[in-house]
Design an enzyme around this catalytic site. Sequence first.
Site, PDB file in Angstrom:
ATOM      1  N   GLY A   1      -0.614  -1.796   6.151  1.00  0.00           N
ATOM      2  CA  GLY A   1      -0.542  -3.019   6.951  1.00  0.00           C
ATOM      3  C   GLY A   1      -1.862  -3.752   6.994  1.00  0.00           C
ATOM      4  O   GLY A   1      -2.673  -3.655   6.068  1.00  0.00           O
TER       5      GLY A   1
ATOM      6  N   THR B   1       0.865  -1.188   0.000  1.00  0.00           N
ATOM      7  CA  THR B   1       0.000   0.000   0.000  1.00  0.00           C
ATOM      8  C   THR B   1       0.895   1.228   0.000  1.00  0.00           C
ATOM      9  O   THR B   1       1.972   1.216   0.582  1.00  0.00           O
ATOM     10  CB  THR B   1      -0.866  -0.029   1.276  1.00  0.00           C
ATOM     11  OG1 THR B   1      -1.800  -1.080   1.160  1.00  0.00           O
ATOM     12  CG2 THR B   1      -1.600   1.296   1.507  1.00  0.00           C
TER      13      THR B   1
ATOM     14  N   ASP C   1      -8.595  -0.477   5.363  1.00  0.00           N
ATOM     15  CA  ASP C   1      -8.492   0.791   6.080  1.00  0.00           C
ATOM     16  C   ASP C   1      -8.200   1.983   5.181  1.00  0.00           C
ATOM     17  O   ASP C   1      -8.495   3.132   5.546  1.00  0.00           O
ATOM     18  CB  ASP C   1      -7.361   0.701   7.126  1.00  0.00           C
ATOM     19  CG  ASP C   1      -6.018   0.386   6.450  1.00  0.00           C
ATOM     20  OD1 ASP C   1      -5.917  -0.698   5.833  1.00  0.00           O
ATOM     21  OD2 ASP C   1      -5.095   1.215   6.521  1.00  0.00           O
TER      22      ASP C   1
HETATM   23  N1  GLY Z   1      -3.827  -1.688   4.472  1.00  0.00           N
HETATM   24  C1  GLY Z   1      -4.421  -1.931   3.222  1.00  0.00           C
HETATM   25  C2  GLY Z   1      -5.502  -2.915   3.264  1.00  0.00           C
HETATM   26  O1  GLY Z   1      -5.546  -3.748   4.166  1.00  0.00           O
HETATM   27  O2  GLY Z   1      -6.328  -2.900   2.393  1.00  0.00           O
END
Ligand code: GLY
Length: 301
Positions: free
Chosen positions: A224, A172, A203
Site C-alpha cells: 500500500g 507489491t 516501506d
Molecule cells: N508499499 C510499497 C511502496 O510504497 O513502495
Amino acid sequence: MNVESGGGLLLPLVLVHGGAGNVPSERRELHVEGCRAAARAGYQRLSEGGSALDAVQAAVKVLEDLPQFNAGTGAALNAEGQVSHDASLMRGSDLAAGAVGALMSFRNPIEVARAVLEEGRHVLYVGPGARAFAIERGFTEVEAEALVTEEARAALAKFRADGGSGGWAGGTVGAVAVDATGQLAAGTSTGGTLGKRVGRLGDSPIIGAGTLADDSSCAVSCTGDGEAILKLGLSQVAASYLRAGESAEQAARLAVTRLQERLQGASGLILVTPQGRFAWARSTATMSFAVVGAGGEQAGI
Ligand code: GLY
C-alpha cells in the site's frame, strides 16, 4: 474497509499477497492464479523440509517472476523510466533480517535480501552498495531493460500524461509462513510507486514497516501507501495489537484501519501467528492472496 480472514488450516502454511490496489475485473483471475502458484511453491519447500524462510523466499520469487505484479520483472518504473527494486526478508526465531533498496538490475531482489540476511553483518544495502554486494555474492546482473515490460512503460506514459498524479502502482508482493514447529518468516518485494523520484525508498525494505517476523508475535507483510506505512511502522502496529491480546483477524483489521484513520493511507497486509492463525485485511478494492497449508488451500482477491 474490507477485512477477510480464515483459519483451520493445519501447520505448516504459507500465505501470500499480490498487492493492495484496484485490479480491473478482467485481470483479477491472473492475479489470483499468480498468488496460488506462489503459495504452492512456498508450501512445496516446506514439504521438502525447508524452513519458513525458504518457503517465503520461494513464494516471493514466483511473484517477482510474474509480470502482472509490481515486483521483479514488470515492476513499476521510476521517474526516469527505470526499474528500482526494494525487498526484505525476516526470520522470526532469531530476528535475522536482510533487505535491499534501489537495486536496479537483478531478477530476484528477494534472493539478494536472503544473502544479506545470511551474511548477517548489516540489515539493509541500497543503490550501488546493494549492487556491489549482489555481484560479490555471485548474483547475475541482467540488462535493466530485461526487467521492463510494455505494460510498465505504458503505465509510466499514462502517469506522465496525467501530470504525474496518483503515483501508487499497487501490486507489491509478499509472503508469510509458519513451519510445523511454529517458526515464522516474512518477506516483501516491490518496484515501489509509479514515477517515484530516483532514490525514493518505500516501506517494503524496512523491517518493522513493510515486513516483520517475530516468533513472539507474528509474521507480517504489508502493501500500500509506502510513505504512510513507514510513518506508522505498520507491521509493528499489527504485531502490537496481537501482543495486546487481539485475534489475528482483529490485529490485521485494526492496523489497516489505523493507517486509514491516522494518515488516510490505503493499505493491505497478511499476517500469521506461530499457532497458524492467519488473516488478511485491506482498505483497497482488491488484494489478491492465496494460502496453502497442511489442511488445504484458499485463494481470492
Ligand atoms: N508499499 C510499497 C511502496 O510504497 O513502495
